[in-house]
Design a protein around this motif. Structure first.
Motif, short mmCIF file in Angstrom:
data_model
loop_
_atom_site.label_atom_id
_atom_site.label_comp_id
_atom_site.label_asym_id
_atom_site.label_seq_id
_atom_site.Cartn_x
_atom_site.Cartn_y
_atom_site.Cartn_z
N TRP A 1 -38.78 24.47 -9.92
CA TRP A 1 -37.42 24.86 -10.29
C TRP A 1 -36.68 25.47 -9.11
N LEU A 2 -37.38 26.15 -8.24
CA LEU A 2 -36.76 26.69 -7.04
C LEU A 2 -36.12 25.57 -6.22
N LYS A 3 -36.82 24.45 -6.12
CA LYS A 3 -36.30 23.32 -5.34
C LYS A 3 -35.05 22.71 -5.97
N LYS A 4 -34.79 23.00 -7.24
CA LYS A 4 -33.59 22.47 -7.92
C LYS A 4 -32.35 23.34 -7.69
N LEU A 5 -32.54 24.54 -7.13
CA LEU A 5 -31.37 25.38 -6.83
C LEU A 5 -30.58 24.70 -5.72
N ASN A 6 -29.33 24.36 -6.02
CA ASN A 6 -28.53 23.62 -5.05
C ASN A 6 -27.21 24.33 -4.70
N GLY A 7 -27.00 25.52 -5.25
CA GLY A 7 -25.77 26.26 -4.94
C GLY A 7 -24.54 25.72 -5.64
N LYS A 8 -24.72 24.77 -6.56
CA LYS A 8 -23.59 24.19 -7.29
C LYS A 8 -23.86 24.23 -8.79
N GLU A 9 -24.63 23.26 -9.28
CA GLU A 9 -24.94 23.23 -10.72
C GLU A 9 -26.05 24.21 -11.09
N ARG A 10 -26.95 24.43 -10.16
CA ARG A 10 -28.06 25.37 -10.38
C ARG A 10 -28.03 26.39 -9.26
N THR A 11 -27.75 27.65 -9.65
CA THR A 11 -27.54 28.69 -8.64
C THR A 11 -28.37 29.94 -8.85
N LEU A 12 -29.13 30.00 -9.95
CA LEU A 12 -29.88 31.24 -10.22
C LEU A 12 -31.16 30.92 -10.98
N LEU A 13 -32.27 31.47 -10.49
CA LEU A 13 -33.56 31.38 -11.15
C LEU A 13 -34.07 32.80 -11.36
N ASN A 14 -34.33 33.15 -12.62
CA ASN A 14 -34.92 34.45 -12.96
C ASN A 14 -36.37 34.23 -13.34
N ILE A 15 -37.24 35.08 -12.83
CA ILE A 15 -38.65 35.04 -13.21
C ILE A 15 -38.97 36.40 -13.81
N ASP A 16 -39.32 36.39 -15.09
CA ASP A 16 -39.62 37.63 -15.83
C ASP A 16 -41.12 37.75 -16.03
N ARG A 17 -41.66 38.93 -15.68
CA ARG A 17 -43.07 39.21 -15.86
C ARG A 17 -43.26 40.09 -17.09
N LEU A 18 -44.41 40.02 -17.71
CA LEU A 18 -44.67 40.77 -18.95
C LEU A 18 -44.54 42.28 -18.77
N ASP A 19 -44.75 42.80 -17.56
CA ASP A 19 -44.63 44.24 -17.34
C ASP A 19 -43.18 44.71 -17.23
N GLY A 20 -42.22 43.76 -17.38
CA GLY A 20 -40.81 44.11 -17.32
C GLY A 20 -40.17 43.88 -15.96
N SER A 21 -40.97 43.59 -14.95
CA SER A 21 -40.42 43.31 -13.63
C SER A 21 -39.73 41.95 -13.65
N ASN A 22 -38.73 41.82 -12.79
CA ASN A 22 -37.90 40.62 -12.77
C ASN A 22 -37.57 40.26 -11.33
N LEU A 23 -37.70 38.97 -11.02
CA LEU A 23 -37.34 38.45 -9.71
C LEU A 23 -36.17 37.50 -9.91
N MET A 24 -35.05 37.78 -9.23
CA MET A 24 -33.85 36.93 -9.34
C MET A 24 -33.63 36.25 -8.00
N ILE A 25 -33.53 34.93 -8.05
CA ILE A 25 -33.34 34.12 -6.85
C ILE A 25 -32.04 33.36 -7.01
N GLY A 26 -31.09 33.63 -6.12
CA GLY A 26 -29.80 32.96 -6.19
C GLY A 26 -29.51 32.18 -4.94
N GLY A 27 -28.71 31.11 -5.10
CA GLY A 27 -28.29 30.34 -3.95
C GLY A 27 -28.86 28.95 -3.92
N GLY A 28 -29.24 28.53 -2.72
CA GLY A 28 -29.79 27.20 -2.50
C GLY A 28 -28.73 26.29 -1.92
N PRO A 29 -29.11 25.21 -1.33
CA PRO A 29 -30.48 24.77 -1.05
C PRO A 29 -31.05 25.28 0.28
N SER A 30 -30.22 25.87 1.14
CA SER A 30 -30.72 26.31 2.45
C SER A 30 -31.02 27.80 2.50
#
Length: 124
Positions: free
Chosen positions: A29-58
């Motif tokens: 899914w990270l590879k699908k971030l293209n900065g246009k149609e797909r711009t944000l990937l959230n990864i939620d862990r059971l302990d409540g921590s969250n990783l937000m990845i925005g942007g793409g593709p470079s």
């Protein structure tokens, strides 16, 4: 881990959710971030921590919320004065290159996050 991925058409957006995702699914899914149609990937862990990845593709902005802090992944080779334009979560902005990381850095921190070892990354 639960993944939440945006899907945008103009200013309209919807989210897709994937439950029990593996690190390989997150990489795909990270590879699908293209900065246009797909711009944000959230990864939620059971302990409540969250990783937000925005942007793409470079270039990407990576933010970690560990329940206490919001931390941004640092690009130790980037200059604060050099700005990079990217779209994260459907919002365009200019970010210091010191906060913009490449796909290799993102993959490394995603793997660390899945392993619970994200503290080894360089956060500010």
């Amino acid at each position: 881990m639960k993944l939440i991925i945006d899907s945008r058409i103009g200013v309209h957006g919807e989210n897709e959710e994937i439950l029990d995702a593996s690190v390989d699914v997150a990489f795909a899914w990270l590879k699908k971030l293209n900065g246009k149609e797909r711009t944000l990937l959230n990864i939620d862990r059971l302990d409540g921590s969250n990783l937000m990845i925005g942007g793409g593709p470079s270039w990407y902005i990576v933010v970690l919320n560990d329940g206490r802090n919001n931390l941004t992944l640092k690009n130790s080779h980037g200059l604060e004065a050099e700005l990079i334009e990217l779209c994260a979560g459907g919002q365009y902005g200019e970010y210091p290159k010191s906060m913009c990381v490449d796909e290799d850095q993102v993959q490394q921190v995603v793997r660390q996050f899945f392993e619970g070892k994200e503290d080894f990354a360089d956060w500010v």
